[in-house]
Write a protein that holds these residues in place. Structure first.
Motif, PDB file in Angstrom:
ATOM      1  N   LEU A   1      -5.196  11.044  -1.249  1.00  0.00           N
ATOM      2  CA  LEU A   1      -5.722  11.596  -0.079  1.00  0.00           C
ATOM      3  C   LEU A   1      -6.131  13.084  -0.598  1.00  0.00           C
ATOM      4  O   LEU A   1      -5.059  13.745  -1.299  1.00  0.00           O
ATOM      5  CB  LEU A   1      -4.841  11.728   1.141  1.00  0.00           C
ATOM      6  CG  LEU A   1      -4.430  10.230   1.407  1.00  0.00           C
ATOM      7  CD1 LEU A   1      -3.260  10.315   2.553  1.00  0.00           C
ATOM      8  CD2 LEU A   1      -5.500   9.583   1.989  1.00  0.00           C
TER       9      LEU A   1
ATOM     10  N   THR B   1      -7.155   6.551  -6.982  1.00  0.00           N
ATOM     11  CA  THR B   1      -7.268   5.613  -6.049  1.00  0.00           C
ATOM     12  C   THR B   1      -7.718   4.171  -6.429  1.00  0.00           C
ATOM     13  O   THR B   1      -8.779   3.935  -6.929  1.00  0.00           O
ATOM     14  CB  THR B   1      -8.168   5.803  -4.994  1.00  0.00           C
ATOM     15  OG1 THR B   1      -7.918   7.278  -4.394  1.00  0.00           O
ATOM     16  CG2 THR B   1      -8.545   4.939  -3.862  1.00  0.00           C
TER      17      THR B   1
ATOM     18  N   SER C   1       0.839  -1.393  -0.076  1.00  0.00           N
ATOM     19  CA  SER C   1       0.028   0.047  -0.187  1.00  0.00           C
ATOM     20  C   SER C   1       0.849   1.252  -0.043  1.00  0.00           C
ATOM     21  O   SER C   1       2.018   1.147   0.336  1.00  0.00           O
ATOM     22  CB  SER C   1      -0.999   0.056   1.336  1.00  0.00           C
ATOM     23  OG  SER C   1      -0.271   0.133   2.375  1.00  0.00           O
TER      24      SER C   1
ATOM     25  N   LYS D   1      -3.564   5.030  -2.201  1.00  0.00           N
ATOM     26  CA  LYS D   1      -4.875   5.846  -1.940  1.00  0.00           C
ATOM     27  C   LYS D   1      -4.375   7.151  -1.869  1.00  0.00           C
ATOM     28  O   LYS D   1      -3.331   7.824  -1.497  1.00  0.00           O
ATOM     29  CB  LYS D   1      -5.177   5.411  -0.211  1.00  0.00           C
ATOM     30  CG  LYS D   1      -6.371   6.190   0.156  1.00  0.00           C
ATOM     31  CD  LYS D   1      -6.757   5.748   1.490  1.00  0.00           C
ATOM     32  CE  LYS D   1      -8.108   6.434   2.080  1.00  0.00           C
ATOM     33  NZ  LYS D   1      -8.028   5.939   3.725  1.00  0.00           N
TER      34      LYS D   1
ATOM     35  N   ARG E   1      -2.016  -1.113  -3.323  1.00  0.00           N
ATOM     36  CA  ARG E   1      -3.116  -0.173  -3.073  1.00  0.00           C
ATOM     37  C   ARG E   1      -2.718   1.162  -2.901  1.00  0.00           C
ATOM     38  O   ARG E   1      -2.315   1.566  -1.842  1.00  0.00           O
ATOM     39  CB  ARG E   1      -3.820  -0.842  -1.870  1.00  0.00           C
ATOM     40  CG  ARG E   1      -5.408  -0.142  -1.568  1.00  0.00           C
ATOM     41  CD  ARG E   1      -6.222  -0.810  -0.656  1.00  0.00           C
ATOM     42  NE  ARG E   1      -6.436  -2.376  -0.983  1.00  0.00           N
ATOM     43  CZ  ARG E   1      -7.407  -2.645  -1.904  1.00  0.00           C
ATOM     44  NH1 ARG E   1      -8.353  -1.861  -2.241  1.00  0.00           N
ATOM     45  NH2 ARG E   1      -7.479  -4.076  -1.876  1.00  0.00           N
TER      46      ARG E   1
ATOM     47  N   ASP F   1       0.211   5.891   0.184  1.00  0.00           N
ATOM     48  CA  ASP F   1      -0.467   7.158   0.306  1.00  0.00           C
ATOM     49  C   ASP F   1       0.047   8.013  -0.685  1.00  0.00           C
ATOM     50  O   ASP F   1       1.329   8.116  -0.699  1.00  0.00           O
ATOM     51  CB  ASP F   1      -0.766   7.479   1.435  1.00  0.00           C
ATOM     52  CG  ASP F   1      -1.717   6.544   2.425  1.00  0.00           C
ATOM     53  OD1 ASP F   1      -1.581   6.823   3.837  1.00  0.00           O
ATOM     54  OD2 ASP F   1      -2.433   5.779   1.951  1.00  0.00           O
TER      55      ASP F   1
END
Lengths: 110, 113
Positions: A109, A83, A9, A107, A105, A11
């Motif tokens: 923000l 995303t 993952s 993401k 993954r 961000d």
């Protein structure tokens, strides 16, 4: 077939560049690097692919190291719609077979 | 735009039933593929077809068969559905040869009870 490894993952802030790494240290000379992404509840979507040279299209850039043991997918200005789960795949020429790993993954923000 | 459509988004079947999953593509692609996707396992190739009536086993063909009578249509058949075949099934198509991306359908979420 080469196996690829990706972080599970990441961000990224909206509007910033998202840099997604992929390790494919066992890749052979005839294996392409492909990137796909899968937005929730949809089928995977092709992003970009390359063999040796760096590539760019309207969605992203692909940077492949000179020894071809790793690559980075760059989304230059990430948006919330980016995303998704991003898959890096080593595709052997002469076969039809993609080997999908579990991907990263991403993401984005606000 | 290439369009790959799958007959159902959601399907619920009972153990032992024969299940047909249909996939249709509208871009005259030679290659078609069936994958299943499970949490933690990524996408795994079940079967692919590189021409009408031609098929090749992928990594997990056990319990499945396929049919390709027309170029645009590729069917996945579960002869006797089992609970361990509960999964998301994805169909894809591509041009033949090298360096061509695969276009995926939206997927069918199959639940076998």
């Amino acid at each position: 077939d080469a196996k690829t490894t990706q972080p599970p993952s990441m961000d990224c802030a909206e509007g910033r560049a998202a840099n997604l790494p992929c390790n494919h240290s066992t890749i052979s000379g005839n294996e392409y690097v492909y990137w796909y992404r899968q937005i929730h509840s949809q089928g995977p979507q092709y992003i970009i692919h390359g063999l040796k040279n760096n590539e760019t299209n309207e969605m992203a850039s692909l940077i492949i190291t000179e020894d071809r043991k790793s690559s980075t997918l760059i989304l230059p200005h990430a948006t919330l719609r980016d995303t998704a789960v991003y898959y890096c795949i080593a595709f052997t020429s002469g076969t039809y077979k993609y080997i999908f790993g579990t991907g990263t993954r991403l993401k984005v923000l606000a | 735009d290439v369009k790959v459509t799958q007959s159902s988004r959601y399907l619920v079947k009972r153990t032992g039933e024969k299940v047909f999953l249909e996939c249709v593509q509208d871009m005259d692609h030679e290659n078609m593929f069936w994958y299943r996707q499970d949490p933690g396992l990524g996408l795994r190739l079940i079967y692919f077809s590189y021409d009408v009536k031609m098929k090749e086993k992928g990594d997990i063909p056990e319990g499945y068969s396929v049919s390709r009578e027309k170029k645009e249509r590729f069917s996945l058949i579960l002869e006797s559905a089992s609970t361990n075949q509960t999964s998301m099934y994805l169909c894809a198509s591509s041009l033949p040869g090298l360096g061509y991306e695969q276009y995926f359908g939206p997927g069918t979420r199959l639940t076998v009870t």
